[in-house]
Scaffold this motif. Structure first.
Motif, mmCIF file in Angstrom:
data_model
loop_
_atom_site.group_PDB
_atom_site.id
_atom_site.type_symbol
_atom_site.label_atom_id
_atom_site.label_comp_id
_atom_site.label_asym_id
_atom_site.label_seq_id
_atom_site.Cartn_x
_atom_site.Cartn_y
_atom_site.Cartn_z
ATOM 1 N N LYS A 71 87.256 -34.317 -9.182
ATOM 2 C CA LYS A 71 86.301 -34.803 -8.186
ATOM 3 C C LYS A 71 85.611 -33.582 -7.567
ATOM 4 C CE LYS A 71 88.849 -39.017 -7.005
ATOM 5 N NZ LYS A 71 88.856 -39.420 -8.338
ATOM 6 N N SER A 72 84.474 -33.813 -6.933
ATOM 7 C CA SER A 72 83.688 -32.704 -6.373
ATOM 8 C C SER A 72 84.510 -31.812 -5.448
ATOM 9 C CB SER A 72 82.471 -33.236 -5.626
ATOM 10 O OG SER A 72 81.543 -33.753 -6.523
ATOM 11 N N HIS A 73 85.278 -32.409 -4.544
ATOM 12 C CA HIS A 73 86.041 -31.594 -3.590
ATOM 13 C C HIS A 73 87.124 -30.775 -4.288
ATOM 14 C CE1 HIS A 73 88.698 -35.128 -3.703
ATOM 15 N NE2 HIS A 73 89.649 -34.321 -3.283
ATOM 16 N N GLN A 74 87.708 -31.324 -5.364
ATOM 17 C CA GLN A 74 88.722 -30.587 -6.109
ATOM 18 C C GLN A 74 88.088 -29.406 -6.844
ATOM 19 O OE1 GLN A 74 89.868 -34.133 -8.238
ATOM 20 N NE2 GLN A 74 91.950 -33.988 -7.413
ATOM 21 N N ALA A 75 86.962 -29.665 -7.493
ATOM 22 C CA ALA A 75 86.263 -28.624 -8.252
ATOM 23 C C ALA A 75 85.773 -27.514 -7.323
ATOM 24 C CB ALA A 75 85.100 -29.239 -9.034
ATOM 25 N N GLU A 76 85.239 -27.891 -6.172
ATOM 26 C CA GLU A 76 84.748 -26.898 -5.216
ATOM 27 C C GLU A 76 85.888 -26.072 -4.643
ATOM 28 O OE1 GLU A 76 82.500 -29.279 -2.479
ATOM 29 O OE2 GLU A 76 81.019 -29.784 -4.030
ATOM 30 N N SER A 77 87.029 -26.715 -4.399
ATOM 31 C CA SER A 77 88.197 -26.010 -3.888
ATOM 32 C C SER A 77 88.690 -24.970 -4.891
ATOM 33 C CB SER A 77 89.306 -27.018 -3.575
ATOM 34 O OG SER A 77 90.464 -26.369 -3.132
ATOM 35 N N CYS A 78 88.743 -25.354 -6.155
ATOM 36 C CA CYS A 78 89.185 -24.435 -7.203
ATOM 37 C C CYS A 78 88.192 -23.283 -7.355
ATOM 38 C CB CYS A 78 89.351 -25.193 -8.508
ATOM 39 S SG CYS A 78 90.047 -24.194 -9.830
ATOM 40 N N ALA A 79 86.899 -23.585 -7.342
ATOM 41 C CA ALA A 79 85.873 -22.549 -7.478
ATOM 42 C C ALA A 79 85.958 -21.549 -6.330
ATOM 43 C CB ALA A 79 84.484 -23.185 -7.535
ATOM 44 N N LEU A 80 86.118 -22.037 -5.115
ATOM 45 C CA LEU A 80 86.235 -21.164 -3.951
ATOM 46 C C LEU A 80 87.490 -20.295 -4.044
ATOM 47 C CD1 LEU A 80 85.208 -20.256 -1.173
ATOM 48 C CD2 LEU A 80 86.511 -22.145 -0.188
ATOM 49 N N CYS A 81 88.570 -20.893 -4.507
ATOM 50 C CA CYS A 81 89.828 -20.169 -4.673
ATOM 51 C C CYS A 81 89.642 -19.003 -5.647
ATOM 52 C CB CYS A 81 90.887 -21.148 -5.183
ATOM 53 S SG CYS A 81 92.540 -20.467 -5.385
ATOM 54 N N LEU A 82 89.033 -19.264 -6.794
ATOM 55 C CA LEU A 82 88.813 -18.207 -7.780
ATOM 56 C C LEU A 82 87.828 -17.152 -7.271
ATOM 57 C CD1 LEU A 82 88.772 -20.327 -11.042
ATOM 58 C CD2 LEU A 82 90.496 -18.640 -10.347
ATOM 59 N N LYS A 83 86.802 -17.594 -6.572
ATOM 60 C CA LYS A 83 85.823 -16.647 -6.020
ATOM 61 C C LYS A 83 86.502 -15.691 -5.046
ATOM 62 C CE LYS A 83 81.559 -16.339 -3.418
ATOM 63 N NZ LYS A 83 81.235 -16.591 -2.056
ATOM 64 N N GLU A 84 87.293 -16.234 -4.145
ATOM 65 C CA GLU A 84 87.969 -15.386 -3.158
ATOM 66 C C GLU A 84 89.013 -14.494 -3.812
ATOM 67 O OE1 GLU A 84 89.299 -17.359 0.374
ATOM 68 O OE2 GLU A 84 87.362 -18.365 0.633
ATOM 69 N N TRP A 85 89.701 -14.997 -4.850
ATOM 70 C CA TRP A 85 90.660 -14.173 -5.562
ATOM 71 C C TRP A 85 89.932 -12.989 -6.220
ATOM 72 C CZ3 TRP A 85 91.646 -12.053 -10.220
ATOM 73 C CH2 TRP A 85 92.912 -11.509 -10.405
ATOM 74 N N CYS A 86 88.800 -13.256 -6.838
ATOM 75 C CA CYS A 86 88.015 -12.186 -7.470
ATOM 76 C C CYS A 86 87.574 -11.141 -6.452
ATOM 77 C CB CYS A 86 86.787 -12.764 -8.192
ATOM 78 S SG CYS A 86 87.167 -13.615 -9.736
ATOM 79 N N GLU A 87 87.134 -11.595 -5.293
ATOM 80 C CA GLU A 87 86.702 -10.677 -4.248
ATOM 81 C C GLU A 87 87.846 -9.773 -3.793
ATOM 82 O OE1 GLU A 87 85.060 -13.321 -1.308
ATOM 83 O OE2 GLU A 87 83.183 -13.547 -2.406
ATOM 84 N N ALA A 88 89.058 -10.307 -3.812
ATOM 85 C CA ALA A 88 90.212 -9.543 -3.360
ATOM 86 C C ALA A 88 90.766 -8.617 -4.436
ATOM 87 C CB ALA A 88 91.305 -10.498 -2.876
ATOM 88 N N PHE A 89 90.690 -9.027 -5.703
ATOM 89 C CA PHE A 89 91.412 -8.297 -6.743
ATOM 90 C C PHE A 89 90.558 -7.695 -7.854
ATOM 91 C CE2 PHE A 89 94.588 -11.010 -4.776
ATOM 92 C CZ PHE A 89 95.606 -10.096 -4.567
ATOM 93 N N LEU A 90 89.275 -8.020 -7.947
ATOM 94 C CA LEU A 90 88.454 -7.424 -9.001
ATOM 95 C C LEU A 90 87.495 -6.408 -8.418
ATOM 96 C CD1 LEU A 90 87.463 -10.430 -11.300
ATOM 97 C CD2 LEU A 90 89.281 -8.780 -11.625
#
Length: 90
Positions: A71-90
Protein backbone atom coordinates in the motif's frame (compact mmCIF):
# COMPACT_ATOMS: atom_id res chain seq x y z
CA UNK A 1 6.93 16.09 9.19
CA UNK A 2 5.84 12.50 9.61
CA UNK A 3 6.82 10.48 12.62
CA UNK A 4 8.87 7.33 12.28
CA UNK A 5 8.31 3.99 13.90
CA UNK A 6 10.64 2.26 16.31
CA UNK A 7 11.34 -0.29 13.54
CA UNK A 8 12.40 2.58 11.25
CA UNK A 9 14.65 4.17 13.87
CA UNK A 10 16.26 0.83 14.69
CA UNK A 11 16.98 0.07 11.02
CA UNK A 12 18.37 3.52 10.23
CA UNK A 13 20.45 3.59 13.41
CA UNK A 14 22.87 0.80 12.55
CA UNK A 15 24.61 -0.94 9.64
CA UNK A 16 22.34 -3.15 7.55
CA UNK A 17 24.43 -6.28 7.64
CA UNK A 18 22.49 -9.40 6.71
CA UNK A 19 19.06 -8.29 7.98
CA UNK A 20 15.98 -9.93 6.46
CA UNK A 21 13.72 -7.92 4.18
CA UNK A 22 11.16 -7.74 7.00
CA UNK A 23 13.57 -5.55 9.01
CA UNK A 24 12.69 -2.68 6.66
CA UNK A 25 10.09 -0.20 7.84
CA UNK A 26 6.78 -0.83 6.10
CA UNK A 27 7.58 -4.46 5.28
CA UNK A 28 5.79 -7.03 7.40
CA UNK A 29 5.50 -10.78 7.05
CA UNK A 30 3.03 -10.76 4.13
CA UNK A 31 4.95 -8.27 1.99
CA UNK A 32 8.20 -9.89 3.08
CA UNK A 33 7.05 -13.27 1.75
CA UNK A 34 5.96 -11.68 -1.53
CA UNK A 35 9.36 -10.03 -1.92
CA UNK A 36 11.20 -13.22 -0.93
CA UNK A 37 9.36 -15.14 -3.64
CA UNK A 38 10.85 -12.69 -6.14
CA UNK A 39 14.38 -13.07 -4.77
CA UNK A 40 14.37 -10.02 -2.49
CA UNK A 41 15.07 -11.95 0.71
CA UNK A 42 17.48 -9.55 2.39
CA UNK A 43 17.25 -5.84 3.11
CA UNK A 44 20.46 -5.24 1.14
CA UNK A 45 18.87 -6.76 -1.99
CA UNK A 46 15.99 -4.28 -1.70
CA UNK A 47 18.58 -1.55 -1.12
CA UNK A 48 20.14 -2.59 -4.43
CA UNK A 49 16.85 -1.92 -6.19
CA UNK A 50 16.59 1.44 -4.43
CA UNK A 51 20.07 2.33 -5.66
CA UNK A 52 19.28 1.15 -9.20
CA UNK A 53 16.40 3.62 -9.14
CA UNK A 54 18.94 6.33 -8.20
CA UNK A 55 17.55 6.74 -4.67
CA UNK A 56 14.34 8.20 -6.10
CA UNK A 57 11.85 7.55 -3.32
CA UNK A 58 8.78 8.04 -5.54
CA UNK A 59 10.00 5.64 -8.22
CA UNK A 60 11.01 3.12 -5.56
CA UNK A 61 7.62 3.36 -3.85
CA UNK A 62 5.90 2.68 -7.18
CA UNK A 63 8.21 -0.27 -7.83
CA UNK A 64 7.46 -1.70 -4.38
CA UNK A 65 3.71 -1.37 -4.91
CA UNK A 66 4.03 -3.24 -8.22
CA UNK A 67 6.49 -5.82 -6.89
CA UNK A 68 4.61 -7.00 -3.84
CA UNK A 69 1.32 -5.16 -3.60
CA UNK A 70 2.45 -2.72 -0.92
CA UNK A 71 0.00 0.00 0.00
CA UNK A 72 1.13 3.60 -0.49
CA UNK A 73 1.95 4.19 3.19
CA UNK A 74 3.96 0.95 3.37
CA UNK A 75 5.92 1.76 0.21
CA UNK A 76 6.60 5.33 1.34
CA UNK A 77 7.73 4.12 4.76
CA UNK A 78 10.18 1.67 3.21
CA UNK A 79 11.48 4.29 0.75
CA UNK A 80 12.04 6.81 3.55
CA UNK A 81 13.78 4.16 5.63
CA UNK A 82 16.21 3.33 2.82
CA UNK A 83 16.78 7.00 2.00
CA UNK A 84 17.68 7.82 5.59
CA UNK A 85 19.87 4.71 5.87
CA UNK A 86 21.76 5.81 2.74
CA UNK A 87 22.23 9.30 4.14
CA UNK A 88 23.70 7.83 7.31
CA UNK A 89 25.90 5.10 5.84
CA UNK A 90 26.76 5.85 2.19
Amino acid sequence: MSTTTQKHRHFVGEPMGDKPVTALSGIGEVLGRALQQQGFDKAYVVLGQFLLLKKDTEMFAEWLKDACGAKSHQAESCALCLKEWCEAFL
